[in-house]
Design a protein around this motif. Structure first.
Motif, short mmCIF file in Angstrom:
data_model
loop_
_atom_site.label_atom_id
_atom_site.label_comp_id
_atom_site.label_asym_id
_atom_site.label_seq_id
_atom_site.Cartn_x
_atom_site.Cartn_y
_atom_site.Cartn_z
N MET A 1 0.85 -1.20 0.00
CA MET A 1 0.00 0.00 0.00
C MET A 1 0.89 1.25 0.00
O MET A 1 1.73 1.38 0.88
CB MET A 1 -0.90 -0.05 1.24
N PRO A 2 0.73 2.14 -0.96
CA PRO A 2 1.58 3.33 -1.00
C PRO A 2 1.42 4.15 0.28
O PRO A 2 0.31 4.28 0.81
CB PRO A 2 1.05 4.12 -2.21
N SER A 3 2.53 4.73 0.77
CA SER A 3 2.52 5.40 2.07
C SER A 3 1.77 6.74 2.03
O SER A 3 1.41 7.28 3.07
CB SER A 3 3.95 5.63 2.54
N ASP A 4 1.52 7.26 0.83
CA ASP A 4 0.83 8.55 0.75
C ASP A 4 -0.70 8.40 0.65
O ASP A 4 -1.38 9.28 0.15
CB ASP A 4 1.36 9.37 -0.44
N MET A 5 -1.21 7.29 1.16
CA MET A 5 -2.66 7.05 1.10
C MET A 5 -3.42 8.15 1.83
O MET A 5 -3.16 8.40 3.01
CB MET A 5 -3.00 5.69 1.70
N PRO A 6 -4.37 8.82 1.17
CA PRO A 6 -5.13 9.86 1.88
C PRO A 6 -6.08 9.23 2.91
O PRO A 6 -6.57 8.12 2.70
CB PRO A 6 -5.91 10.56 0.76
N TRP A 30 -9.64 2.20 -12.58
CA TRP A 30 -9.94 3.03 -11.41
C TRP A 30 -10.83 4.21 -11.80
O TRP A 30 -11.75 4.58 -11.08
CB TRP A 30 -8.66 3.53 -10.73
N GLN A 31 -10.54 4.80 -12.97
CA GLN A 31 -11.40 5.89 -13.44
C GLN A 31 -12.84 5.40 -13.56
O GLN A 31 -13.79 6.09 -13.20
CB GLN A 31 -10.93 6.41 -14.79
N ASN A 32 -13.00 4.19 -14.09
CA ASN A 32 -14.34 3.63 -14.25
C ASN A 32 -15.01 3.39 -12.90
O ASN A 32 -16.19 3.69 -12.71
CB ASN A 32 -14.29 2.33 -15.06
N VAL A 33 -14.24 2.83 -11.95
CA VAL A 33 -14.80 2.58 -10.61
C VAL A 33 -15.23 3.90 -9.98
O VAL A 33 -16.35 4.05 -9.48
CB VAL A 33 -13.76 1.88 -9.69
N MET A 34 -14.33 4.89 -10.02
CA MET A 34 -14.59 6.16 -9.34
C MET A 34 -15.63 7.01 -10.07
O MET A 34 -16.22 7.90 -9.47
CB MET A 34 -13.28 6.94 -9.18
N ILE A 47 -19.70 9.75 -2.77
CA ILE A 47 -19.02 10.53 -1.73
C ILE A 47 -18.92 11.99 -2.17
O ILE A 47 -19.21 12.31 -3.32
CB ILE A 47 -17.61 9.97 -1.45
N GLU A 48 -18.51 12.85 -1.25
CA GLU A 48 -18.36 14.27 -1.57
C GLU A 48 -17.33 14.45 -2.68
O GLU A 48 -16.34 13.72 -2.75
CB GLU A 48 -17.88 15.04 -0.33
N GLN A 49 -17.56 15.49 -3.47
CA GLN A 49 -16.71 15.70 -4.64
C GLN A 49 -15.24 15.88 -4.28
O GLN A 49 -14.35 15.39 -4.98
CB GLN A 49 -17.22 16.93 -5.41
N LYS A 50 -14.99 16.56 -3.17
CA LYS A 50 -13.61 16.81 -2.74
C LYS A 50 -12.89 15.48 -2.49
O LYS A 50 -11.76 15.27 -2.94
CB LYS A 50 -13.65 17.66 -1.47
N GLU A 54 -9.81 13.65 -4.61
CA GLU A 54 -8.57 13.28 -3.92
C GLU A 54 -8.27 11.79 -4.10
O GLU A 54 -7.15 11.39 -4.42
CB GLU A 54 -8.71 13.61 -2.43
N ILE A 55 -9.30 10.97 -3.91
CA ILE A 55 -9.11 9.52 -4.01
C ILE A 55 -8.80 9.11 -5.45
O ILE A 55 -7.89 8.32 -5.72
CB ILE A 55 -10.36 8.77 -3.47
N THR A 56 -9.57 9.70 -6.39
CA THR A 56 -9.34 9.35 -7.80
C THR A 56 -7.91 9.69 -8.21
O THR A 56 -7.22 8.85 -8.83
CB THR A 56 -10.33 10.11 -8.72
N ASN A 57 -7.44 10.86 -7.86
CA ASN A 57 -6.08 11.26 -8.22
C ASN A 57 -5.03 10.31 -7.64
O ASN A 57 -4.09 9.92 -8.31
CB ASN A 57 -5.78 12.70 -7.76
N TRP A 58 -5.25 9.93 -6.38
CA TRP A 58 -4.28 9.05 -5.71
C TRP A 58 -4.31 7.64 -6.32
O TRP A 58 -3.26 7.05 -6.59
CB TRP A 58 -4.58 9.01 -4.21
#
Ligand code: HEC
Ligand code: HEC
Length: 129
Positions: A1-6, A30-34, A47-50, A54-58
């Motif tokens: 798991m990458p350490s920069d997980m939000p 991931w784009q399709n899932v998100m 979920i909220e757009q913010k 954040e999650i999609t980018n990560w």
């Protein structure tokens, strides 16, 4: 798991199932899932757009790069990718339905290190029931 997980990933994507490591799906998958969270495998996971941004980018930043993991996942599922099917071809259909497993998506039932993104052969045990 990458350490920069939000924190949002743990909060929003690990309540119904484990937090799947981003490296198990391709960028496009991931784009399709998100992009379809309101219709997420029979449930509404909006979920909220913010947080969504954040999650999609990560996820995209850490998506699969090695060719074997980077195919477009059928049905947006890790468990429908050809590498997943190949790695699990010894597991019979009724095993997936055992009480303590219930679904192939329940990685942690057999991989004790799943939540940390560890899937090595040393850490696998298929529960008997
Ligand atoms: C309200 C509950 C819920 C939330 C919240 C949720 N999911 Fe899911 N998710 C599900 C269900 C139900 C499935 C299907 C599980 C199964 O088949 O056993 C699933 C499956 C998945 C799968 C496919 C697993 C496979 O079969 O390979 C992915 C990838 C996934 N979710 C990602 C996410 C992400 C990313 C988030 C956060 C944005 C999230 N989920 C939030 C309920 C949820
Ligand atoms: C029913 C138990 C079970 C479930 C649930 C399960 N696996 Fe596995 N997995 C195995 C077994 C058994 C192997 C084969 C180990 C071996 O090669 O001896 C394996 C192999 C793997 C491998 C290859 C490991 C290697 O070193 O070659 C990966 C990666 C993997 N699983 C990921 C996952 C992911 C991700 C999930 C959830 C989406 C998952 N598994 C769900 C039992 C399971």
């Amino acid at each position: 798991m990458p350490s920069d997980m939000p924190k949002s990933y743990d909060a929003e994507c690990a309540s119904c199932h484990m937090a799947y490591p981003p490296g198990l799906l391709s960028d496009k998958s991931w784009q399709n899932v998100m992009g379809s969270l309101s219709k997420h495998f029979g449930t509404d996971a909006s979920i909220e757009q913010k947080d969504q941004l954040e999650i999609t980018n990560w996820l995209r930043k850490n998506a699969a790069t090695r060719q074997k993991y980077s195919e477009l996942a059928p049905e947006n599922r890790i468990t429908k990718t050809s590498w997943f099917v190949r790695k699990h071809d010894e597991i019979k259909a009724d095993v997936w339905k055992r009480q303590s497993i219930k679904s192939p998506a329940n990685c942690g039932a057999c991989h004790s290190g799943a939540a940390e993104g560890i899937f090595s052969e040393k850490n696998v045990a298929v529960p008997a029931k």
